[in-house]
Design an enzyme around this catalytic site. Structure first.
Site, short mmCIF file in Angstrom:
data_model
loop_
_atom_site.label_atom_id
_atom_site.label_comp_id
_atom_site.label_asym_id
_atom_site.label_seq_id
_atom_site.Cartn_x
_atom_site.Cartn_y
_atom_site.Cartn_z
N LYS A 44 45.52 26.23 2.89
CA LYS A 44 45.15 26.09 1.49
C LYS A 44 45.59 27.34 0.73
CE LYS A 44 41.61 24.03 -1.38
NZ LYS A 44 40.27 23.40 -1.42
N GLU A 85 41.37 10.87 24.17
CA GLU A 85 40.34 9.90 23.83
C GLU A 85 40.87 8.48 23.60
OE1 GLU A 85 38.80 13.87 22.12
OE2 GLU A 85 40.72 12.91 22.57
N TRP A 132 47.23 22.34 -0.87
CA TRP A 132 47.39 22.23 0.58
C TRP A 132 48.87 22.31 0.98
CZ3 TRP A 132 43.29 23.01 3.36
CH2 TRP A 132 42.03 22.60 2.90
N THR A 188 39.29 16.86 27.73
CA THR A 188 40.17 17.40 26.70
C THR A 188 40.45 18.86 27.02
OG1 THR A 188 38.33 18.09 25.28
CG2 THR A 188 39.15 15.84 25.00
#
Length: 537
Positions: A438, A328, A443, A185
């Site tokens: 936030k 992944e 949110w 990654t």
């Protein structure tokens, strides 16, 4: 009671048989600066057998990692097959990562031998020189004028192949769960982590890409993987092409936007795939080109602006089609398509559908997990952490023992994405868990805000990050790259957003910048963007 079917492993040597027999006359063409190289699959298979002999000659042990620093070329394709088909592990490495990341990756993988394109060698030689565990360095000469260092470990690729004793007979991998490829990654949230694919996962993923409701790859295609071969096996496209017998066009070192467009036209490419950044950069070179051969253009690595997809539809005749996945996940998990649920709806709605991640491919499963541990309904509204499962999904990381924190107790991979899924199974990525903003206890989705900003035809790129605010805790800051310099202001951006998003989502601060920083794989780098903003403040 077990069934009575033959016990044949799903492994990459299956593709060798198809290359040497059924598809020996199909071709792979490599574009390099100054020349073009074309070879039939039969010839490539002969070179793969010679390369297998080279690995034996160099004493590369079974299960050893063979690192590659290479462009999208025929030689890299030969490594894609020779290494795993002889029970070694292909380790593709992104040379665009930082020196510290590269050093960590090569050492962590314990690479035994490295294959390096000469044009890449100059930028990474200090890293390679310091990796004392590497026994051999094989240089693939692509015409670059970088003088070879005086190091006894260095060999020439073509010289080794010419002197090799080819491996004859059947190439065999007895267990389909044998490790075949390793990819790390990008390490944007910590050290890079190794994802270890097995033969079974690669073969199944290649099959999935041939399904008509995914990419529909077929023998009549000419496939050009623009996505790098050092990034998640080029999204599995080389293996899928060899499996179905499609011709391959490899961009090699000719990767400037105008060069890619020219290659698509000259080689009559029918299918191609790249990250959004590439298609955005190429958009200005489409006029006057005959790209009518294209039937499918995949866009991944981030949101697809509808305005950009519309531009391709109007100019080329094909819209951009989104797909979603991760290192992944092999990587493709979802693919956008028009379904029966969209019949009767207008073209603009179809563009919006194709700009989304789409639905899960067969053999993969999606679910949304709420903070309380319950599953979110697939109603298109409920938001939860996206988790995925299937035989092409990682169950842990290379070198780690025990269950990874990224995998739930019942075996699902935590993606780190916040998403919704509608009743038709369509995925919508709302944000990364770490990129949600936030503000005043509520949110704000940075991804949704970015998509709305990029819906403005005056905007080339937009990235939204959180900045501290004494009253609200956090507020969004929009960093915007205009199409034309000097013709867009922060007030223009805010005015465009009015009525498109909630009023309290509209950022007070809009910065007009020259370019959004990118990761080594072409995605927006929020980490670099935050650092840039912090330095300017």
């Amino acid at each position: 009671m077990l069934g009575l079917m033959q016990d044949r492993p799903l492994s990459l040597p299956m593709l060798m048989n198809r290359m040497e027999n059924q598809y020996r006359d199909k071709t792979v063409t490599t574009e390099q600066i100054g020349y073009v190289m074309t070879a039939g699959y039969g010839e490539v298979a002969t070179r793969i057998r010679a390369l297998a002999g080279v690995l034996d000659h160099l004493g590369v042990p079974r299960d050893a990692r063979v690192g590659t620093f290479g462009w999208n070329t025929q030689r890299h394709l030969e490594l894609y097959m020779a290494v795993p088909c002889t029970n070694r592990v292909l380790h593709t490495i992104n040379h665009r990562l930082s020196a510290s990341q590269l050093t960590f990756i090569v050492n962590d993988a314990e690479d035994d031998v490295l294959f390096v394109d000469r044009s890449i060698l100059a930028s990474i030689w200090p890293v390679i020189e310091a990796c004392e565990r590497v026994r051999h360095i094989v240089v693939m000469d692509d015409g670059a004028d970088f003088p070879l260092p005086d190091d006894p470990r260095i060999h020439d690729y073509e010289a080794l192949l010419a002197a090799a004793v080819p491996v004859d007979g059947i190439l065999e991998v007895a267990d389909e769960r044998t490790a075949a490829a390793l990819c790390y990654t990008s390490g944007t949230t910590g050290r890079p982590k190794g994802v270890l694919y097995d033969h079974r996962s690669i073969v199944l993923h290649a099959l999935m890409l041939q399904l008509v409701d995914s990419f529909g790859l077929r023998e009549s295609d000419t496939i050009m993987p623009v996505v790098p071969m050092f990034h998640v096996n080029a999204w599995g496209l080389p293996y899928a092409a060899l499996m179905c017998g499609a011709d391959l066009v490899m961009p090699g070192t000719s990767t400037r936007p105008e060069q890619l467009v020219e290659q698509i036209e000259r080689h009559r490419v029918t299918f191609t795939a790249a990250v959004t950044t590439v298609w955005r950069d190429a958009a200005g070179f489409l006029d006057g080109r005959d790209l009518s051969s294209l039937r499918h253009i995949v866009c991944g690595g981030g949101a697809v602006p509808v305005s950009l997809s519309r531009h391709y539809r109007d100019t080329v005749g094909q819209p951009l089609r989104n797909a979603w996945g991760m290192t992944e996940t092999s990587p493709v998990v979802t693919s956008a398509r028009i379904t029966t649920a969209d019949r009767g709806l207008d073209d603009e709605h179809h563009l919006e559908v194709l700009a989304g991640p789409g639905t899960a491919l067969p053999l993969t499963e999606l679910r949304l997990m709420l903070d309380d541990g319950s599953l979110a309904p697939h109603d298109g509204q409920a938001r939860g952490e996206l988790q995925v499962a299937g035989p092409t999904i990682a169950g842990g990381y290379f070198g780690q023992t025990g269950r990874s924190e990224a995998v739930t107790e019942d075996g699902w991979l935590r993606t780190g994405d916040v998403a919704t899924i509608d009743p038709h199974g369509r995925l919508r990525i709302v944000d990364r868990t770490k990129d949600l903003i936030k503000s005043g206890g509520e949110w704000i989705s940075s991804v949704e805000l970015e998509n709305e900003i990029m819906a403005d035809s005056r905007v080339a790129e937009a990235a939204v990050i959180a900045v501290p605010n004494d009253r609200w805790g956090e507020r969004p800051m929009a960093c915007v790259v205009p199409v034309a310099h000097g013709e867009l202001t922060g007030d223009d951006v805010r005015e465009f957003l009015r009525g498109r998003v909630a009023g309290w989502w509209i950022p007070e601060e809009v910065r007009i910048i020259d370019e959004v920083p990118k990761t080594a794989t072409g995605k927006f780098s929020k980490v670099s963007l935050r650092e840039m903003v912090l330095q300017e403040n």
